[in-house]
Structures are given as C-alpha cells and as structure tokens.
Scaffold this motif. Structure first.
Motif, short mmCIF file in Angstrom:
data_model
loop_
_atom_site.label_atom_id
_atom_site.label_comp_id
_atom_site.label_asym_id
_atom_site.label_seq_id
_atom_site.Cartn_x
_atom_site.Cartn_y
_atom_site.Cartn_z
N ASN A 146 9.25 8.00 7.21
CA ASN A 146 8.03 7.20 7.08
C ASN A 146 7.97 6.22 8.24
O ASN A 146 8.60 5.16 8.23
CB ASN A 146 8.04 6.44 5.74
N PHE A 147 7.20 6.60 9.27
CA PHE A 147 7.05 5.73 10.44
C PHE A 147 5.80 4.87 10.28
O PHE A 147 4.71 5.38 10.00
CB PHE A 147 6.94 6.56 11.72
N ASN A 148 5.96 3.56 10.47
CA ASN A 148 4.85 2.61 10.43
C ASN A 148 4.75 1.90 11.77
O ASN A 148 5.75 1.37 12.28
CB ASN A 148 5.05 1.56 9.33
N GLU A 149 3.56 1.88 12.36
CA GLU A 149 3.37 1.23 13.66
C GLU A 149 3.44 -0.30 13.52
O GLU A 149 3.01 -0.87 12.52
CB GLU A 149 2.01 1.60 14.25
N PRO A 150 3.96 -0.95 14.55
CA PRO A 150 3.96 -2.42 14.56
C PRO A 150 2.55 -3.00 14.75
O PRO A 150 1.73 -2.44 15.47
CB PRO A 150 4.83 -2.77 15.76
N LEU A 151 2.32 -4.11 14.09
CA LEU A 151 1.12 -4.92 14.33
C LEU A 151 1.42 -6.02 15.36
O LEU A 151 0.56 -6.39 16.14
CB LEU A 151 0.64 -5.55 13.02
N HIS B 187 10.63 15.29 -4.96
CA HIS B 187 9.77 14.11 -4.93
C HIS B 187 10.60 12.87 -4.61
O HIS B 187 11.72 12.69 -5.10
CB HIS B 187 9.08 13.91 -6.29
N HIS B 188 10.04 12.02 -3.76
CA HIS B 188 10.69 10.77 -3.41
C HIS B 188 9.64 9.79 -2.91
O HIS B 188 8.52 10.17 -2.54
CB HIS B 188 11.75 10.98 -2.32
N THR B 189 10.01 8.53 -2.89
CA THR B 189 9.18 7.50 -2.28
C THR B 189 9.92 6.92 -1.09
O THR B 189 11.07 6.48 -1.23
CB THR B 189 8.84 6.38 -3.28
N LEU B 190 9.26 6.96 0.05
CA LEU B 190 9.84 6.42 1.27
C LEU B 190 9.27 5.03 1.54
O LEU B 190 8.06 4.88 1.73
CB LEU B 190 9.54 7.34 2.45
N THR B 191 10.13 4.05 1.56
CA THR B 191 9.72 2.72 1.97
C THR B 191 9.51 2.72 3.49
O THR B 191 9.87 3.69 4.18
CB THR B 191 10.79 1.69 1.58
N PRO B 192 8.92 1.67 4.06
CA PRO B 192 8.74 1.64 5.51
C PRO B 192 10.05 1.88 6.26
O PRO B 192 11.08 1.30 5.94
CB PRO B 192 8.18 0.24 5.77
N MET C 182 0.84 -1.18 0.00
CA MET C 182 0.00 0.00 0.00
C MET C 182 0.88 1.25 0.00
O MET C 182 1.92 1.28 0.65
CB MET C 182 -0.92 0.01 1.22
N THR C 183 0.44 2.25 -0.75
CA THR C 183 1.18 3.51 -0.84
C THR C 183 0.29 4.66 -0.42
O THR C 183 -0.86 4.77 -0.84
CB THR C 183 1.70 3.76 -2.26
N VAL C 184 0.82 5.51 0.44
CA VAL C 184 0.15 6.74 0.86
C VAL C 184 0.79 7.90 0.11
O VAL C 184 2.01 7.99 0.00
CB VAL C 184 0.29 6.95 2.38
N PHE C 185 -0.06 8.80 -0.43
CA PHE C 185 0.44 9.93 -1.19
C PHE C 185 0.38 11.19 -0.35
O PHE C 185 -0.61 11.44 0.35
CB PHE C 185 -0.36 10.10 -2.48
N SER C 186 1.45 11.97 -0.41
CA SER C 186 1.53 13.19 0.38
C SER C 186 2.11 14.30 -0.48
O SER C 186 3.11 14.10 -1.19
CB SER C 186 2.40 12.97 1.61
N LYS C 187 1.46 15.48 -0.43
CA LYS C 187 1.97 16.64 -1.16
C LYS C 187 1.90 17.86 -0.26
O LYS C 187 0.86 18.13 0.36
CB LYS C 187 1.17 16.88 -2.44
N SER C 188 2.99 18.61 -0.16
CA SER C 188 3.05 19.79 0.69
C SER C 188 3.57 20.97 -0.12
O SER C 188 4.55 20.84 -0.87
CB SER C 188 3.99 19.57 1.88
N ASN C 189 2.89 22.10 -0.01
CA ASN C 189 3.32 23.34 -0.64
C ASN C 189 3.91 24.24 0.46
O ASN C 189 3.21 24.62 1.40
CB ASN C 189 2.16 24.04 -1.33
N ILE C 190 5.18 24.55 0.33
CA ILE C 190 5.88 25.27 1.39
C ILE C 190 6.58 26.49 0.80
O ILE C 190 7.47 26.36 -0.06
CB ILE C 190 6.91 24.36 2.08
N GLU D 26 5.92 11.02 -1.68
CA GLU D 26 5.88 12.35 -1.06
C GLU D 26 6.46 13.40 -2.00
O GLU D 26 7.49 13.19 -2.63
CB GLU D 26 6.68 12.30 0.24
N THR D 27 5.78 14.54 -2.06
CA THR D 27 6.26 15.67 -2.83
C THR D 27 6.25 16.93 -1.97
O THR D 27 5.25 17.22 -1.31
CB THR D 27 5.38 15.92 -4.08
N PHE D 28 7.36 17.62 -1.95
CA PHE D 28 7.45 18.94 -1.33
C PHE D 28 7.63 19.96 -2.45
O PHE D 28 8.63 19.91 -3.17
CB PHE D 28 8.63 19.02 -0.36
N ASN D 29 6.67 20.86 -2.60
CA ASN D 29 6.80 21.94 -3.56
C ASN D 29 7.27 23.19 -2.82
O ASN D 29 6.51 23.82 -2.09
CB ASN D 29 5.46 22.22 -4.25
N LEU D 30 8.55 23.50 -2.96
CA LEU D 30 9.12 24.67 -2.31
C LEU D 30 8.96 25.87 -3.23
O LEU D 30 9.35 25.83 -4.40
CB LEU D 30 10.60 24.45 -2.00
#
Length: 496
Positions: free
Chosen positions: A385-390, A477-482, A1-9, A408-412
């Motif tokens: 990328n912090f993932n909680e333990p099950l 832009h980058h992809t963070l694995t767990p 599963m992938t979570v998408f994140s975009k931030s405008n800074i 994740e994308t940071f638009n500076l």
C-alpha cells in the motif's frame, strides 16, 4: 479513509517471465570499505537472502586502494588491494560493476577533493598516463580472472561528471576526453569488453555522449545514469538547497525518456543502466531511507519499471557508508538495506520478498502486487500500500502522507488440493527496526543487548500459518495500513 480492492485471479491463467532487472546490480560506498569485516558481513547477508549479480562502488583508483603512484616521473602500479576487493565480490557471487574513479593524487591535475575520504575529482594531468593506468588495470584483471569472465563485467567511466565541482572539477569536454582515452584503452585490449557512461545525475548528458561517440566514431556499449525522486545537486550535509519531491511516477517518466533517447540513436542496442537511485539524495533523510515508506516506494517503483530498463541499482547495500563520515546514529539516512550494526531495514524485506517470488507472473497481477506461480502450482503473492507524500522533510522527520488504508481481497481460483499458507507482514509496527529504535528512545549508541533486541524486532511478522483444503477457490483478505506490505507463500502439500 479506506480504499477497497478485489481481484479474481485464476492460477492457471497465462504467465509472463518475472523480470529480475532489479537484482542485476546494487551499489556501495567507496571500494576501500570492502576491506572492513562489518561491511563484508552485510554483503554476505544480502547475498544469502536476496542475491544480486553485480556490485558497484566508487573509488577503485582512490589513493587508499593504492593502484597508482609515480617514481622518478614513471607510473608504478599496485593491484594488491584491488585483488582483495574483487576476490571478495566474486566469492559472494557478485561481479564487479567497475566505476572507473576517482583520480589518484599522483595523476591528478588539481587538489580538488570531495567527501570525508578526500576523493580527488579532477581530470588527469596527462591523458596518456591515465590511459596507461587503465590498460595496466584491465590487463591485470584479465590475467587474474580470465578474459571470458571480465567480458561479463561493466566498465563505467567516472561518476556524475555533470555535477561540476562536486564529482568532477573539469568541463563536459574534459569528461568526453576522459571517455575517449578510456574506451580506446579498453577496446584495444579486447573489443568485446563493455564500456559505458556518462554515469550522470538526473538523466543528463545522455544525448551529448551519444552525439560525441557518433561524431568521433567511438563505441559505447551501455548508457548509465542516475536519478532520485527528490533530485538536485548532491547533498553532502543537512542543508537542503531547493529539493522538490517530484512524485513516485517521475521515476518511470525519467527512465522512459532515457530509453527513448538511446533507442532513437546510433546505439539503439545499447543497454540502459540506472547505476544509482533512491528516494532522495539527502544524507539526513531518515524517513526516505530508513522507514517503512522506503520499502513501499521501492516496490511501487520496481513494479512500474519492469521490462523497461536493463538494470536498476539501488543506492545502496549497507550503512557502512562514509561520504560525510561515519554515521552519527544507528539510523541516519545512510541509504543502506542494512544499518551500521547489521540490522535489516524494512526495505531489506521488500527486496527479500521480491527475490522469493516465482519466475512465472500471472498476467492478472495488479498495479501494486505481484502474483507468481511455480511449475508445481505453488503461489507466492506480494502486495503493498503505497501512499504519496503531501509534505516532505529531508532533514530526518516523517513525511506527511495522503494516508489511506487498503482493504484488499484476492480470490484465487483453480486451486485444488491441500495447501499450507504462510502470511508475512511489514508495516509501521512490525518488521521495522527503525521504528523499534525510535520506540526505545532513539539511543545514539546501542548496547549489545539493544542490537540483539532490534535484530529480533526487524524480522517480518508471521501473521498466518495454516493448512487448508481448497476445492477450486482460495480467498485471501487483509487490510494494509499506509506503507504496509504482505507476502503470502502458498505451498501445495497434497492433492485432494
């Protein structure tokens, strides 16, 4: 599963001052180990690359340090090793955070001991003699280092006295009596010397010590306690009693509760110190102490607690750590930022990245990132990328995580000029000496060649190094694995 994140800074947005509370203190094992050259080398590395303000260790009164003995029933004091220990701290830019423990055997009321190094955990046989020792000790420190300097130190009464017959064989009342005699001895020398406690596990005895000091008109300058995300009585071996992983957000909940107790008391201005914390207290928990998970757990916890507590002392600096004896493997859940061979763990890099952030934090920094700006318009950005333990296993195996990648994308924006961008990565595959050790078969004993190989593998990956011209915008832009971390260093090298 992938979570998408975009931030405008917008980099010209308002900033707040970066709270470096996490650099105020770090822990180490017992004081006598400071005389070992391998430990000293680890301290030098940490201070050169990260930089902490205080160092806390157990056992400055342990028999090996040699502070106290008796001749014909009279106390005899010897501070030669204390000088060697504290001189080294100060040479490295560290102030001693003085944990007043353990009981010298000649002053002890019983032979109850703890750990491989046989730390005596009993109350004193005579509180008057204890008070004499404290007085002589503090007066010696002032004579050697100066009153103005020693006033900046912290004197913490004992360690985890709530853990009955583990760190303290007496009762709560016995501990309070120890506190009374200790604070009276120190404050008689100078009222501005800082004394505190109760240095308990699991946030305990805070209200009780406050009430005792209130009822007995005793001062307390700071409140100290400890906690772990998996918290229970201290584990001294591989047997795990009834530990339960409480979830990373429990760290913030604990601290908020402790701070509230203090703020609502007579001592509302007292500083709150967490003088010991980590993922778990289990000595065999390799995943919780040595892996990439440790690094992102630390980053998320320190992000959550920013601005809440005065100091938050990671336990601890080095795997030169002998509570249960010397480590039996190069990686064995021994708490440190650096393993026994001086090889950096992933969590070392988490602290290094934090220390390298600029002092101005953009208000738009996210829940799992920091975006910081220098006065000259340079940017340093840290994200994870912090993932909680099950499921958890405190005996050395990996935890089962709720694994999610983060795209994740940071638009500076408001970026004008020519910049050099460097990007660094730490994850399960890179910047991870623990996984590199596993990849070569988890040898019990390392050859010199293997040590050098793991040192090389332990450094973060430089995945990006380029110069770019910006006319207002810079997308990252980058992809963070767990359990992955990225750090960007963006330096302005010329105007457009």
């Amino acid at each position: 599963m992938t979570v998408f994140s975009k931030s405008n800074i917008c980099i010209s947005d308002p900033t707040t001052t970066f709270d470096r509370y996490f650099q105020n203190c770090i822990g180490s094992c017992h004081a006598y180990l400071t005389l070992r050259e391998d430990f000293r080398k680890h301290v030098r590395t940490v201070q050169k690359e990260i930089g902490f303000n205080n160092l806390r260790c157990h056992g400055i009164f342990h028999d090996w340090v040699g502070v106290y003995r008796e001749v014909d029933g009279q106390p005899v004091f010897n501070f030669q090793n204390v000088n060697k220990i504290y001189d080294f701290f100060i040479e490295q830019g560290l102030k001693p955070y003085v944990e007043l423990s353990f009981m010298p055997s000649a002053l002890a009321s019983s032979k109850d001991t703890l750990f491989h190094y046989q730390a005596n955990i009993s109350p004193p046989k005579d509180h008057g003699l204890w008070q004499q020792m404290i007085t002589a000790f503090v007066e010696h420190l002032i004579h050697r280092y100066g009153l103005a300097e020693v006033k900046t130190w912290y004197f913490e009464v004992w360690n985890e006295p709530d853990l009955k017959d583990i760190f303290w064989s007496g009762s709560q009342a016995d501990y309070f009596e120890l506190y009374r005699h200790t604070v009276n001895a120190i404050k008689t020398i100078d009222g501005e010397l800082k004394v505190g406690g109760p240095s308990t596990s699991k946030n305990l005895w805070i209200q009780e010590l406050i009430d005792f000091c209130t009822d007995n008109n005793l001062p307390i300058d700071f409140i100290s306690t400890h906690h772990y995300c998996a918290d229970a009585a201290l584990e001294t071996g591989s047997d795990v009693f009834n530990l339960e992983y409480r979830g990373q957000k429990a760290m913030l909940s604990d601290v908020l509760a402790a701070v509230k107790q203090v703020k609502n008391s007579k001592f509302s201005d007292a500083e709150v110190h967490y003088s010991e914390w980590n993922v778990s207290p289990c000595h065999e928990d390799k995943y919780g102490k040595d892996s990439e998970f440790t690094a992102v757990f630390l980053l998320q916890t320190l992000k959550d607690l920013a601005g809440v507590v005065y100091s938050y002392s990671y336990w601890c600096l080095s795997d030169v750590f002998e509570e249960t004896g010397p480590g039996s493997q190069p990686y064995s859940g021994k708490y440190g930022l650096i393993n026994m061979h001086g090889i950096k763990k992933s969590v070392f890099h988490a602290y290094k990245f934090l220390s390298d952030l600029y002092d101005n934090v953009l208000d738009s920094s996210g829940e799992s990132s920091w975006v910081t700006r220098s006065k000259g318009g340079n940017i340093r950005l840290l994200s994870w990328n912090f993932n909680e333990p099950l499921e958890v296993d405190f005996n050395g195996n990996d935890y089962l995580l709720d694994e999610q990648n983060k795209d994740e994308t940071f638009n500076l924006t408001d970026m004008y000029g020519h910049y050099r961008i460097k990007g660094y990565r730490v994850d399960k595959q890179v910047g991870n000496s623990y996984r590199s050790w596993q990849a070569i078969g988890s040898p019990e004993y390392l050859s010199k060649e293997q040590v050098n190989q793991l040192i090389e593998c332990s450094e973060p990956e430089l995945f990006l190094d380029e110069e770019i011209s910006c006319d207002g915008k810079l997308p990252l832009h980058h992809t963070l694995t767990p359990c992955a971390i990225v750090f960007y260093d963006i330096e302005k090298i010329a105007e457009l």
